[in-house]
Write a protein that holds these residues in place. Structure first.
Motif, PDB file in Angstrom:
ATOM      1  N   ALA A  96     -39.057 -15.852   3.926  1.00 52.81           N
ATOM      2  CA  ALA A  96     -38.133 -15.541   2.831  1.00 52.81           C
ATOM      3  C   ALA A  96     -37.371 -16.796   2.413  1.00 52.81           C
ATOM      4  O   ALA A  96     -37.239 -17.096   1.224  1.00 52.81           O
ATOM      5  N   ALA A  97     -36.899 -17.555   3.408  1.00 53.31           N
ATOM      6  CA  ALA A  97     -36.130 -18.764   3.112  1.00 53.31           C
ATOM      7  C   ALA A  97     -36.985 -19.798   2.394  1.00 53.31           C
ATOM      8  O   ALA A  97     -36.538 -20.436   1.434  1.00 53.31           O
ATOM      9  N   LEU A 105     -39.813 -17.831  -7.240  1.00 49.88           N
ATOM     10  CA  LEU A 105     -40.063 -16.379  -7.225  1.00 49.88           C
ATOM     11  C   LEU A 105     -38.795 -15.554  -7.065  1.00 49.88           C
ATOM     12  O   LEU A 105     -38.812 -14.345  -7.257  1.00 49.88           O
ATOM     13  N   GLY A 106     -37.724 -16.202  -6.648  1.00 47.65           N
ATOM     14  CA  GLY A 106     -36.452 -15.503  -6.572  1.00 47.65           C
ATOM     15  C   GLY A 106     -36.326 -14.591  -5.364  1.00 47.65           C
ATOM     16  O   GLY A 106     -37.188 -14.576  -4.477  1.00 47.65           O
ATOM     17  N   VAL A 107     -35.233 -13.830  -5.359  1.00 51.90           N
ATOM     18  CA  VAL A 107     -34.914 -12.978  -4.211  1.00 51.90           C
ATOM     19  C   VAL A 107     -35.978 -11.900  -4.027  1.00 51.90           C
ATOM     20  O   VAL A 107     -36.441 -11.638  -2.915  1.00 51.90           O
ATOM     21  N   GLY A 108     -36.397 -11.285  -5.157  1.00 52.03           N
ATOM     22  CA  GLY A 108     -37.422 -10.240  -5.073  1.00 52.03           C
ATOM     23  C   GLY A 108     -38.704 -10.768  -4.462  1.00 52.03           C
ATOM     24  O   GLY A 108     -39.291 -10.143  -3.582  1.00 52.03           O
ATOM     25  N   GLY A 109     -39.118 -11.951  -4.917  1.00 54.25           N
ATOM     26  CA  GLY A 109     -40.331 -12.563  -4.387  1.00 54.25           C
ATOM     27  C   GLY A 109     -40.200 -12.881  -2.910  1.00 54.25           C
ATOM     28  O   GLY A 109     -41.151 -12.709  -2.136  1.00 54.25           O
ATOM     29  N   ILE A 111     -38.301 -11.374  -0.665  1.00 49.11           N
ATOM     30  CA  ILE A 111     -38.356 -10.150   0.147  1.00 49.11           C
ATOM     31  C   ILE A 111     -39.792  -9.630   0.200  1.00 49.11           C
ATOM     32  O   ILE A 111     -40.301  -9.269   1.269  1.00 49.11           O
ATOM     33  N   LEU A 112     -40.465  -9.639  -0.962  1.00 48.93           N
ATOM     34  CA  LEU A 112     -41.846  -9.162  -1.003  1.00 48.93           C
ATOM     35  C   LEU A 112     -42.756  -9.979  -0.084  1.00 48.93           C
ATOM     36  O   LEU A 112     -43.584  -9.426   0.638  1.00 48.93           O
ATOM     37  N   ALA A 113     -42.579 -11.301  -0.117  1.00 44.11           N
ATOM     38  CA  ALA A 113     -43.403 -12.167   0.723  1.00 44.11           C
ATOM     39  C   ALA A 113     -43.161 -11.859   2.198  1.00 44.11           C
ATOM     40  O   ALA A 113     -44.111 -11.764   2.991  1.00 44.11           O
ATOM     41  N   ALA A 114     -41.886 -11.671   2.562  1.00 44.01           N
ATOM     42  CA  ALA A 114     -41.556 -11.368   3.950  1.00 44.01           C
ATOM     43  C   ALA A 114     -42.184 -10.028   4.361  1.00 44.01           C
ATOM     44  O   ALA A 114     -42.788  -9.898   5.434  1.00 44.01           O
ATOM     45  N   VAL A 115     -42.070  -9.026   3.493  1.00 45.45           N
ATOM     46  CA  VAL A 115     -42.633  -7.707   3.796  1.00 45.45           C
ATOM     47  C   VAL A 115     -44.155  -7.794   3.908  1.00 45.45           C
ATOM     48  O   VAL A 115     -44.768  -7.164   4.780  1.00 45.45           O
ATOM     49  N   ALA A 116     -44.774  -8.628   3.047  1.00 45.70           N
ATOM     50  CA  ALA A 116     -46.225  -8.786   3.089  1.00 45.70           C
ATOM     51  C   ALA A 116     -46.666  -9.378   4.430  1.00 45.70           C
ATOM     52  O   ALA A 116     -47.680  -8.953   5.002  1.00 45.70           O
ATOM     53  N   VAL A 163     -29.130 -20.733   0.467  1.00 40.04           N
ATOM     54  CA  VAL A 163     -27.859 -20.839  -0.262  1.00 40.04           C
ATOM     55  C   VAL A 163     -27.755 -19.821  -1.397  1.00 40.04           C
ATOM     56  O   VAL A 163     -26.680 -19.586  -1.929  1.00 40.04           O
ATOM     57  N   ASP A 164     -28.877 -19.179  -1.747  1.00 43.06           N
ATOM     58  CA  ASP A 164     -28.899 -18.219  -2.859  1.00 43.06           C
ATOM     59  C   ASP A 164     -27.884 -17.100  -2.596  1.00 43.06           C
ATOM     60  O   ASP A 164     -28.017 -16.353  -1.626  1.00 43.06           O
ATOM     61  N   PRO A 165     -26.859 -16.981  -3.446  1.00 44.32           N
ATOM     62  CA  PRO A 165     -25.791 -15.998  -3.180  1.00 44.32           C
ATOM     63  C   PRO A 165     -26.289 -14.541  -3.221  1.00 44.32           C
ATOM     64  O   PRO A 165     -25.789 -13.703  -2.477  1.00 44.32           O
ATOM     65  N   THR A 166     -27.275 -14.286  -4.091  1.00 43.61           N
ATOM     66  CA  THR A 166     -27.787 -12.907  -4.168  1.00 43.61           C
ATOM     67  C   THR A 166     -28.454 -12.523  -2.846  1.00 43.61           C
ATOM     68  O   THR A 166     -28.280 -11.413  -2.337  1.00 43.61           O
ATOM     69  N   PHE A 167     -29.240 -13.468  -2.301  1.00 45.02           N
ATOM     70  CA  PHE A 167     -29.916 -13.185  -1.045  1.00 45.02           C
ATOM     71  C   PHE A 167     -28.905 -13.027   0.091  1.00 45.02           C
ATOM     72  O   PHE A 167     -28.993 -12.085   0.887  1.00 45.02           O
TER      73      PHE A 167
END
Lengths: 332, 253
Positions: A96-97, A105-109, A111-116, A163-167
């Motif tokens: 994810a990091a 890919l952003g936060v969504g990408g 999380i998706l990559a981590a889940v994958a 550092v991404d605040p949303t994440f």
């Protein structure tokens, strides 16, 4: 809905205390009582314990183990076992990091990559275990090594700062409910448990989880595709570990490739919650209360100044005590 | 192979030269057997005679290494128990294949659950409980509650649960492996009555049994297995327990 003359007969034998104590619901009630006693003792011993803020601290502390435990509870009810959870957690955090910092890919990408990653590891585990009949213990320990090695290799053994605040909000924000500030991780855990509780209790998939844990050969002969269910459950366990890893990375503000594996804490919580290693019995409610009980014990001991070394001893003793009681109650 | 074959019409199931090898071992060799609607066939033989292997091939649990199976005259291949169930063959194994951690209702509907909502596939529990109750009452099976876990049932009640599952599936051929092995006298009686009742509904029944008295009471024909081969088929009315026992022990007379 039921207009038929024939009513389904419920509980024809009447309430029986002994059979209730032996049932999976009985385990949850027993754990709840134990939890209340522990809370009462710590409340008396420490002025800081019985406090909303402290309660929320406990909630955040247990959320990582809680998320992973909830998912792997289903697998263990079906008679499976996943020791690659800790390695997948670290891998998911690092992935994810790295996706966040090195791609757009952003936060969504992320999380998706981590889940994958979690789903893939679970799929490999499930394929070997279901199709080739490899022992789950051996297979998932092997995958633990594989995943840990790959994670260290790809990250060059370095933590990946986020550092991404949303994440970071995934792990560090609060949801305000009146005067209550609920840590986001606690909410994710409760959400995961609610969804999985629903699946186990009301869906066909949930029924097959118990059926496969009860007798896989009977399910096969009844025409159920046991292999597919087994593979799906290992994938779910991997996904749960990955989600826990994402939340952990958001709490820590980094994906850490070399964190100590938490799979044994996860599995011992599930067993403490009443899931039999032989499969066939268990409830998400049990896992929730067990995770709470361990979290409260650790927090209480910290407040009383007991070192974390002895907290580990206590965690082990609680598990031994729980399985001992479980054996003894079978003789009721 | 002397077939005492006088039964009329198309058989529901026909086994032609069916065989099963495990490496060098011939567990079943060149078995020819036709089963007609409304017929009860008993399969007898010593331990290791190939009875169980034979029925497992009919149930799709094992795959034959030679020969072919025909259902109502058409060749079929069973790669999985699912395929045999699709062909309306239901099997009750010696171990009954029940999930003991689940309720009577769960076991009756196992693999055939009623659900609503095609995505979530939510279980229709109360409907399944009601249907189970109706089914059990209809079969005259004495199980007090469909909510009861199978682990708490007696041997006869477990057998009855397995039978109710088969009855629900609407099978045309029911295969029973040693059904009375774990049963008391009264429970055995109920089982035999149920088998006769299935026969009167036009179902075919294949039953492995060591109990000569049961075999002679319910079967139309008796197939005798020895060392993997079907050595004789006798009409039950034209034979005696002594003859069957002697065939089991000594083979051809």
């Amino acid at each position: 809905m039921t207009q038929s003359v024939t009513q389904p007969d419920r509980n024809a034998g009447g309430f029986n205390l002994f059979s209730f104590a032996r049932s999976q619901e009985g385990v949850v009630v027993f754990l709840l009582v134990a939890l209340m006693i522990v809370v009462a003792v710590f409340s008396a011993a420490s002025p800081y314990f019985f406090d909303v803020r402290n309660g929320m601290n406990i909630g955040r502390a247990i959320s990582i183990i809680g998320i992973a435990s909830a998912f792997t509870t289903l697998l263990m009810i079906a008679g499976g076992l996943d020791l690659s959870i800790g390695a997948v957690m670290n891998a998911a955090g690092v992935v994810a990091a790295m996706v966040l910092t090195q791609t757009g890919l952003g936060v969504g990408g992320a999380i998706l990559a981590a889940v994958a990653v979690g789903a893939l590891v679970g799929w490999v585990n499930g394929m070997f275990i279901a199709k080739l009949g490899i022992n789950p213990l051996i297979m998932t320990i092997a995958m633990q090594f594989v995943v840990r090695g790959l994670t260290l290799g790809f990250s060059a053994s370095a933590s990946k700062v986020i550092v991404d605040p949303t994440f970071l909000a995934i792990g560090q924000s609060y949801f305000h409910l009146g005067p209550l500030a609920i840590p986001a991780p606690l909410l994710w855990m409760l959400l995961a448990m609610l969804v999985l509780w629903f699946v186990l209790r009301f869906t066909l998939f949930g029924k097959y989880v118990y059926a496969v844990g009860g007798k896989a050969s009977a399910c096969r002969r009844a025409g159920i595709n046991v292999n597919v269910i087994t593979i799906q459950l290992y994938m779910l366990s991997g996904i749960g570990a990955a989600l826990a890893g994402v939340v952990l990375a958001a709490i820590q503000g980094a994906g850490i490739p070399y964190g100590a594996g938490s799979e044994l804490s996860v599995i011992s919580a599930v067993i403490l919650g009443g899931v039999s290693l032989a499969g066939g019995v268990g409830l998400i409610e049990g896992t929730l209360v067990a995770v709470l009980l361990v979290g409260v014990l650790k927090n209480g001991m910290t407040l009383m100044g007991i070192s974390s070394v002895f907290q580990m001893v206590a965690e082990g003793l609680v598990l031994v005590g729980a399985v001992t009681l479980d054996r003894l109650k079978r003789r009721l | 192979m002397q077939h005492a074959e006088t039964t009329q019409g198309t058989p529901f199931l026909e086994a032609r030269h069916i065989g099963k090898r495990y490496g060098g071992l011939h567990a079943v060799r060149d078995v020819n057997l036709s089963i007609y609607p409304g017929e009860v066939i008993g399969i007898v033989g010593d331990n290791g005679a190939g009875k169980s292997t034979f029925i497992k091939m009919l149930a799709g649990d094992h795959q034959p290494t030679s020969g072919e199976l025909l259902i109502e005259g058409k060749p079929v291949r069973f790669a999985h128990p699912r395929d045999a169930k699709q062909a309306q063959i239901e099997t009750i194994y010696q171990d009954l294949a029940l999930c003991e951690n689940l309720s009577v209702m769960d076991n009756i509907f196992l693999g055939h659950e009623l659900t609503r909502n095609p995505v979530l596939r939510l279980l229709r529990r109360s409907k399944m409980h009601i249907e189970s109750r109706v089914l059990l009452d209809d079969l005259g099976i004495g199980i007090p509650s469909t909510h009861e876990l199978v682990v708490n049932l007696s041997g006869g009640q477990r057998q009855a649960t397995a039978l109710a599952r088969v009855a629900k599936a609407g099978a045309k051929l029911i295969i029973l492996d040693e059904p009375s092995a774990a049963l008391g006298v009264r429970e055995t009686r109920a089982l035999l009555d149920l088998i006769l009742r299935f026969r009167s509904q036009g179902k075919s029944i294949l039953v492995i049994s060591h109990e000569m008295r049961d075999v002679f009471e319910i079967t139309d024909r008796i197939a005798i297995f020895k060392r993997g081969e079907l050595i004789a088929i006798k009409r039950t009315k034209e034979t005696t327990p002594d003859e069957i026992v002697s065939l089991i022990i000594r083979g051809r007379q």
